[in-house]
Write a protein that holds these residues in place. Structure first.
Motif, PDB file in Angstrom:
ATOM      1  N   TYR A   3       0.826  -1.589  -0.148  1.00 23.30           N
ATOM      2  CA  TYR A   3      -0.092   0.078  -0.069  1.00 23.30           C
ATOM      3  C   TYR A   3       0.547   1.523  -0.166  1.00 23.30           C
ATOM      4  N   GLY A   4       2.408   1.246   0.940  1.00 23.94           N
ATOM      5  CA  GLY A   4       3.041   2.454   0.066  1.00 23.94           C
ATOM      6  C   GLY A   4       3.509   2.975   1.226  1.00 23.94           C
ATOM      7  N   GLY A   5       3.568   2.027   2.497  1.00 24.29           N
ATOM      8  CA  GLY A   5       3.873   2.255   3.303  1.00 24.29           C
ATOM      9  C   GLY A   5       5.251   1.704   4.569  1.00 24.29           C
ATOM     10  N   THR A   6       5.591   2.231   4.624  1.00 27.16           N
ATOM     11  CA  THR A   6       6.859   1.006   5.793  1.00 27.16           C
ATOM     12  C   THR A   6       6.530   0.694   6.904  1.00 27.16           C
ATOM     13  N   ASN A   7       6.750  -0.244   6.734  1.00 31.80           N
ATOM     14  CA  ASN A   7       5.897  -1.168   8.031  1.00 31.80           C
ATOM     15  C   ASN A   7       7.075  -1.834   8.383  1.00 31.80           C
ATOM     16  N   ILE A   8       7.134  -1.175  10.180  1.00 29.68           N
ATOM     17  CA  ILE A   8       8.150  -2.063  11.433  1.00 29.68           C
ATOM     18  C   ILE A   8       7.548  -2.961  12.135  1.00 29.68           C
ATOM     19  N   LEU A   9       7.772  -4.140  12.425  1.00 31.04           N
ATOM     20  CA  LEU A   9       7.279  -5.149  13.483  1.00 31.04           C
ATOM     21  C   LEU A   9       8.154  -4.707  14.798  1.00 31.04           C
ATOM     22  N   LEU A  10       7.506  -4.139  15.618  1.00 33.55           N
ATOM     23  CA  LEU A  10       8.344  -3.810  17.131  1.00 33.55           C
ATOM     24  C   LEU A  10       7.513  -4.922  17.980  1.00 33.55           C
ATOM     25  N   LEU A  11       8.108  -5.334  18.299  1.00 37.02           N
ATOM     26  CA  LEU A  11       8.670  -6.659  19.450  1.00 37.02           C
ATOM     27  C   LEU A  11       9.223  -6.308  21.008  1.00 37.02           C
ATOM     28  N   GLY A  12       8.302  -6.227  21.918  1.00 34.96           N
ATOM     29  CA  GLY A  12       8.640  -6.019  23.432  1.00 34.96           C
ATOM     30  C   GLY A  12       9.252  -7.425  23.569  1.00 34.96           C
ATOM     31  N   SER A  13      10.313  -6.751  24.778  1.00 34.19           N
ATOM     32  CA  SER A  13      10.809  -7.762  25.310  1.00 34.19           C
ATOM     33  C   SER A  13      11.722  -7.726  26.375  1.00 34.19           C
ATOM     34  N   ASP A  14      11.730  -9.198  27.263  1.00 34.09           N
ATOM     35  CA  ASP A  14      11.874  -8.269  28.707  1.00 34.09           C
ATOM     36  C   ASP A  14      13.216  -9.930  28.958  1.00 34.09           C
ATOM     37  N   ALA A  15      13.761 -10.055  28.050  1.00 33.18           N
ATOM     38  CA  ALA A  15      14.858 -11.294  27.852  1.00 33.18           C
ATOM     39  C   ALA A  15      15.949 -11.047  28.729  1.00 33.18           C
ATOM     40  N   ARG A  16      17.086 -11.864  29.604  1.00 34.64           N
ATOM     41  CA  ARG A  16      17.883 -11.363  30.265  1.00 34.64           C
ATOM     42  C   ARG A  16      18.818 -12.832  29.186  1.00 34.64           C
TER      43      ARG A  16
END
Length: 311
Positions: A65-78
């Motif tokens: 569709y002409g957009g820039t899509n960013i996969l945002l992932l929240g993590s609290d891995a150590r």
């Protein structure tokens, strides 16, 4: 007469040369200041970051569709822990429209993970990193993703505290304390980074993860609205620096600054959000080996996503 015209022409050239020289000096100063601010932000956070520095495989594509899509992932891995994604969002930037949209995908959505069969969608990150999660989202929801960013929750705390020394104003709708590390009381108040993180992570009530996703989107809009100021724009390089040690991403710093500049400088009051699965498109089920899941109607959700991104 010719001599006068020659002198006037020479004076005009001299003025233009002076103007360009001043312009170059100003731009050079701005670049130098931005770099200094960025490095200062990195130095503030570097020793506190725990997110892994490894670069993941990621074969991203531009959105149809002409957009820039960013996969945002929240993590609290150590350390070396490879955890499931705690938060899954897709942020879309449309430079042609100057618009921003966010899709939140419920982490318990029961989908097919390529090469691993059906499971909760957040398991894809643990099985094969952001690339497998990208493939999973493409296969199930037909969304193309150009970039990924795995964000350590500690980075969120430091960003909020640096950008908003007085806290972020938020209306807390109920008392919250279970498994979030802080205690929150209801009412309109200013929350620092740690308390705001607790607010967006709380899910121990009757609506569970649905309430948590709703609070995440509400907080995103509030932070975006309160971000909009000249002071914040001037601090953008430093804020990017503060976040950099807490983020694993395939985005260049220049791309982050470009998108972030527009995000702050434009009005975010009309930022659009969507939750997947949409209402009326899922059932709560319990699956052996997976536990409580959301069995979703893929066609209904793909249609909703298409309409959301096209408008």
């Amino acid at each position: 007469m010719r001599s006068e015209r020659y002198q006037q022409k020479k004076q005009r050239k001299g003025k233009w040369k002076t103007f360009f020289l001043i312009l170059i000096l100003i731009l050079g100063g701005l670049i130098g200041y931005s770099y200094f601010q960025y490095k200062q932000g990195v130095a503030l956070s570097k020793e506190k970051a725990t997110i892994k520095a490894e670069k993941f495989e990621f074969h991203g594509d531009k959105d149809q569709y002409g957009g820039t899509n960013i996969l945002l992932l929240g993590s609290d891995a150590r350390g070396n822990e490879r955890s499931r994604a705690d938060t899954i969002m897709i942020a879309q930037y449309r430079p042609d429209k100057g618009s921003y949209k966010v899709i939140s995908i419920m982490r318990d959505s029961y989908v097919n993970i390529p090469g691993h069969g059906k499971n909760k969608i957040n398991a894809a990150l643990a099985f094969g990193g952001p690339e497998l999660l990208r493939q999973t989202i493409k296969e199930n929801f037909d969304i193309d993703l150009k970039y990924y960013a795995i964000v350590d929750f500690n980075g969120f705390v430091h960003l909020i505290d640096e950008a908003f020394p007085q806290g972020v104003e938020i209306d807390v709708e109920k008392a919250m304390s279970t498994n979030i590390g802080v205690s929150l009381q209801p009412g309109l108040q200013r929350l620092d980074g740690q308390h705001l993180l607790g607010y967006v992570r709380f899910r121990h009530d009757a609506i569970g993860d649905f309430g948590r996703v709703e609070r995440q989107q509400k907080t995103l809009k509030e932070v975006a609205s309160q971000f909009k100021s000249f002071q914040t724009l001037a601090k953008l390089p430093k804020l990017v620096g503060v976040m950099t040690p807490f983020v694993n991403t395939n985005m260049d710093t220049a791309d982050i600054l470009y998108i972030g500049k527009d995000f702050i400088s434009k009005s975010m009051s009309d930022i659009d959000t969507l939750r997947v699965p949409i209402d009326g498109s899922y059932e709560n089920q319990r699956i052996n080996g997976a536990g409580a899941v959301l069995a979703i109607n893929l066609e209904k959700n793909k249609q909703a996503i298409q309409e959301f991104l096209e408008k």
